[in-house]
Design a protein around this motif. Structure first.
Motif, short mmCIF file in Angstrom:
data_model
loop_
_atom_site.label_atom_id
_atom_site.label_comp_id
_atom_site.label_asym_id
_atom_site.label_seq_id
_atom_site.Cartn_x
_atom_site.Cartn_y
_atom_site.Cartn_z
N LYS A 70 -91.04 34.54 -24.04
CA LYS A 70 -92.31 35.04 -24.58
C LYS A 70 -92.14 36.34 -25.35
CE LYS A 70 -93.90 37.26 -20.36
NZ LYS A 70 -94.89 37.33 -19.32
N LYS A 71 -91.17 37.15 -24.94
CA LYS A 71 -90.97 38.43 -25.65
C LYS A 71 -90.49 38.18 -27.08
CE LYS A 71 -90.42 41.90 -22.12
NZ LYS A 71 -90.05 41.20 -20.87
N ALA A 72 -89.63 37.16 -27.24
CA ALA A 72 -89.13 36.84 -28.58
C ALA A 72 -90.30 36.36 -29.45
CB ALA A 72 -88.03 35.78 -28.50
N SER A 73 -91.17 35.53 -28.88
CA SER A 73 -92.33 35.06 -29.65
C SER A 73 -93.21 36.24 -30.05
CB SER A 73 -93.14 34.05 -28.84
OG SER A 73 -92.41 32.85 -28.72
N GLU A 74 -93.41 37.17 -29.14
CA GLU A 74 -94.24 38.33 -29.47
C GLU A 74 -93.62 39.14 -30.62
OE1 GLU A 74 -96.29 38.93 -25.08
OE2 GLU A 74 -94.51 40.10 -25.60
N PRO A 107 -101.55 36.72 -36.76
CA PRO A 107 -102.50 36.72 -35.66
C PRO A 107 -101.94 35.91 -34.48
CG PRO A 107 -103.53 36.02 -37.73
CD PRO A 107 -102.06 36.07 -37.97
N SER A 108 -102.11 36.42 -33.26
CA SER A 108 -101.42 35.80 -32.12
C SER A 108 -102.06 34.49 -31.67
CB SER A 108 -101.35 36.78 -30.95
OG SER A 108 -102.67 37.12 -30.59
N ASP A 109 -103.16 34.07 -32.30
CA ASP A 109 -103.71 32.75 -31.95
C ASP A 109 -103.17 31.67 -32.89
OD1 ASP A 109 -105.00 33.30 -34.36
OD2 ASP A 109 -106.93 32.51 -33.70
N PRO A 166 -93.75 28.90 -23.13
CA PRO A 166 -94.75 29.94 -22.82
C PRO A 166 -95.96 29.88 -23.76
CG PRO A 166 -92.80 30.92 -23.85
CD PRO A 166 -92.50 29.46 -23.68
N TYR A 167 -97.10 30.30 -23.23
CA TYR A 167 -98.32 30.33 -24.05
C TYR A 167 -98.19 31.30 -25.23
CZ TYR A 167 -100.97 27.38 -20.86
OH TYR A 167 -101.43 26.31 -20.14
N GLU A 168 -97.30 32.26 -25.11
CA GLU A 168 -97.08 33.19 -26.24
C GLU A 168 -96.54 32.42 -27.45
OE1 GLU A 168 -96.47 33.80 -23.14
OE2 GLU A 168 -97.45 35.72 -22.74
N THR A 173 -97.24 29.11 -28.02
CA THR A 173 -98.22 28.13 -28.50
C THR A 173 -99.57 28.76 -28.83
OG1 THR A 173 -99.07 27.60 -26.29
CG2 THR A 173 -97.15 26.34 -27.05
N GLY A 174 -99.61 30.07 -28.91
CA GLY A 174 -100.87 30.73 -29.25
C GLY A 174 -101.95 30.43 -28.23
N GLY A 175 -101.54 30.25 -26.97
CA GLY A 175 -102.52 30.00 -25.90
C GLY A 175 -102.91 28.54 -25.74
N LEU A 176 -102.37 27.66 -26.56
CA LEU A 176 -102.75 26.24 -26.48
C LEU A 176 -101.92 25.49 -25.43
CD1 LEU A 176 -102.98 25.38 -30.30
CD2 LEU A 176 -104.87 25.91 -28.75
N ASP A 177 -102.46 24.36 -24.95
CA ASP A 177 -101.72 23.51 -24.01
C ASP A 177 -100.84 22.51 -24.75
OD1 ASP A 177 -102.61 24.55 -21.55
OD2 ASP A 177 -104.58 23.63 -21.91
N THR A 178 -100.87 22.57 -26.07
CA THR A 178 -100.01 21.69 -26.86
C THR A 178 -98.91 22.52 -27.52
OG1 THR A 178 -101.57 21.98 -28.67
CG2 THR A 178 -101.77 19.95 -27.37
N VAL A 179 -97.84 21.83 -27.92
CA VAL A 179 -96.74 22.53 -28.58
C VAL A 179 -96.36 21.76 -29.86
CG1 VAL A 179 -95.02 21.34 -27.12
CG2 VAL A 179 -94.37 23.43 -28.33
N ALA A 180 -96.05 22.49 -30.90
CA ALA A 180 -95.59 21.89 -32.17
C ALA A 180 -94.07 21.83 -32.14
CB ALA A 180 -96.08 22.74 -33.33
N ILE A 181 -93.52 20.64 -32.40
CA ILE A 181 -92.06 20.47 -32.33
C ILE A 181 -91.53 19.85 -33.62
CG2 ILE A 181 -90.15 19.39 -31.03
CD1 ILE A 181 -91.97 19.20 -28.62
N ARG A 182 -90.39 20.37 -34.08
CA ARG A 182 -89.74 19.79 -35.27
C ARG A 182 -88.23 19.80 -35.10
NH1 ARG A 182 -88.13 20.25 -40.90
NH2 ARG A 182 -87.99 22.51 -41.17
N PHE A 183 -87.60 18.75 -35.58
CA PHE A 183 -86.14 18.64 -35.63
C PHE A 183 -85.77 18.71 -37.12
CE2 PHE A 183 -82.50 15.40 -34.43
CZ PHE A 183 -81.56 16.21 -35.03
N PRO A 184 -85.33 19.88 -37.59
CA PRO A 184 -85.04 20.03 -39.02
C PRO A 184 -83.73 19.35 -39.41
CG PRO A 184 -84.54 22.07 -37.87
CD PRO A 184 -85.06 21.13 -36.82
N SER A 185 -83.60 19.04 -40.69
CA SER A 185 -82.38 18.35 -41.13
C SER A 185 -81.38 19.31 -41.77
CB SER A 185 -82.72 17.24 -42.14
OG SER A 185 -83.27 17.82 -43.30
N HIS A 186 -81.80 20.55 -42.05
CA HIS A 186 -80.89 21.47 -42.74
C HIS A 186 -79.68 21.78 -41.85
CE1 HIS A 186 -79.37 24.88 -44.97
NE2 HIS A 186 -80.26 24.66 -45.92
N PRO A 187 -78.46 21.64 -42.40
CA PRO A 187 -77.28 21.82 -41.56
C PRO A 187 -77.19 23.21 -40.93
CG PRO A 187 -76.68 21.71 -43.90
CD PRO A 187 -78.11 21.28 -43.79
N VAL A 188 -77.64 24.24 -41.66
CA VAL A 188 -77.58 25.61 -41.12
C VAL A 188 -78.57 25.75 -39.96
CG1 VAL A 188 -77.92 28.06 -41.64
CG2 VAL A 188 -76.80 26.57 -43.32
#
Ligand code: AMP
Ligand code: MG
Length: 357
Positions: free
Chosen positions: A54-58, A67-69, A116-118, A120-135
């Motif tokens: 959560k500290k890293a997200s902050e 904005p933290s939301d 952590p909620y930090e 997801t901006g307080g949401l019960d859902t999470v956004a997830i992505r698997f990027p294709s960029h090699p780096v």
């Protein structure tokens, strides 16, 4: 804070030089220890931090002035990691992941406690992505965690498509910037919410509605993002979509209509603005560039290949700021497919200032 700037150049892990490996190891260990690293993805540059800390997200919110939301997207480097971060994963999520990951698609799923909620901006859902960029993939693996990474721009500025853009916004605010060259796609990922009965697009991107529907059948689009100008008061389901975004300093107007009338109207407006002593710019395409009289006329790409327009959009908007123009007139782009993703960003940049001719 002194921001370290490093360059890497590899298309896959096997191509990594000793220097590339050293940079990725160092960046991975910064992330593991709660620091922030900006890195290229195939969409735009991301500002990464440990998504489970959560500290890293902050710190990410603080560096961006975000904005933290407004929740962060968590990046993974293998499909199965979805199960570590999310629960009740529907079949559609596996189908979409199988088809579009790694790639420019983000899915909204029900989060597990580990996130952590930090983040997801307080949401019960999470956004997830698997990027294709090699780096991006190498870095996620080297960190040994999952990387929360919004676009690496100051909140409200155009997303970065070059490491120099990141430097403009983040120098002195983060631990490291990894330069992996110009990104390929140039606009952010398509966000699809798969927590409901029918998948819903919360943000248009490179992966279009038609492409998603070919895999999972009917897909809806959050009505609030189609034209939030007309639908004022409808709250977008992706919190970030409600903020004014990508606004250049100059006053941007989009002119929509058949090509001849657009050219004619823009030229007349340019003449008026010039007479008022204003510095004018026009965002044209290869096909029309020569027809304009603006002080600055920039081609954003060619209409025969929409992806060229997406790839140049943010760079052009940033350059408008550097050039110090007072007014900008832009052509309009098709509303279907990738054009919808481009128009969604351009309309926001223009504060929905559109003239129909
Ligand atoms: P960025 O990473 O800066 O491109 O922005 C991430 C976008 O994803 C923002 O528009 C967020 O509002 C959206 N987002 C992230 N997590 C969620 C979530 N759990 N539900 C809905 N939208 C989300
Ligand atoms: Mg962003």
């Amino acid at each position: 804070m002194n921001t370290k700037f490093c360059t890497v150049d590899f298309k896959n892990e096997q191509d990594m030089t000793e220097h590339d490996k050293e940079v990725i190891m160092e960046a991975g260990s910064i992330l593991k220890n709660g620091g922030l690293v900006a890195f290229p993805t195939e969409t735009v540059y991301g500002l990464g931090g440990d998504g489970l800390d959560k500290k890293a997200s902050e710190k990410i919110y603080a560096a961006k002035g975000r904005p933290s939301d407004n929740p962060l997207i968590v990046h993974i480097a293998d499909i199965q990691a979805m199960e570590v971060l999310a629960g009740d994963i529907p079949k559609t999520a596996w189908q979409l992941a199988g088809k579009f990951w790694p790639g420019p698609m983000t899915m909204i799923l029900n989060k597990k406690d580990i996130v952590p909620y930090e983040t997801t901006g307080g949401l019960d859902t999470v956004a997830i992505r698997f990027p294709s960029h090699p780096v991006a993939c190498a870095l996620i693996k080297a960190s040994g965690t999952y990387i929360a990474a919004p676009s690496a721009n100051t909140s409200g500025r155009p997303s970065p498509t070059l490491a120099s853009h990141v430097r403009e916004d983040m120098d002195g605010k983060i631990d490291m910037i990894v330069d992996g060259g110009r990104v390929g796609i140039g606009i952010e990922s398509t966000i699809v919410d798969v927590t409901g009965e029918v998948p819903m697009i919360l943000r248009p991107g490179y992966i279009t509605k038609e492409m998603l529907e070919a895999v999972v059948g009917h897909v809806e689009i959050d009505p609030a993002i189609i034209d939030d100008h007309l639908l004022k008061g409808v709250r977008p389901k992706a919190p970030g979509m409600k903020y004014k975004h990508y606004a250049p300093k100059g006053d941007l107007t989009i002119v929509e209509g058949d090509s001849e009338s657009v050219i004619d109207t823009i030229n007349r407006m340019v003449d008026i603005a010039k007479a008022e002593g204003k510095k004018t710019a026009v965002i044209a395409v290869d096909e029309t560039k020569k027809a304009y009289r603006g002080d600055i006329v920039e081609s954003i790409g060619t209409r025969s290949r929409e992806e060229t327009i997406a790839a140049n959009l943010y760079d052009i908007l940033r350059r408008m700021d550097t050039l110090g123009v007072d007014v900008i007139y832009s052509e309009s782009f098709e509303d279907g497919g990738l054009g919808q993703a481009v128009m969604n960003r351009l309309l926001k940049a223009a504060g929905h200032q559109v003239i129909k001719v």
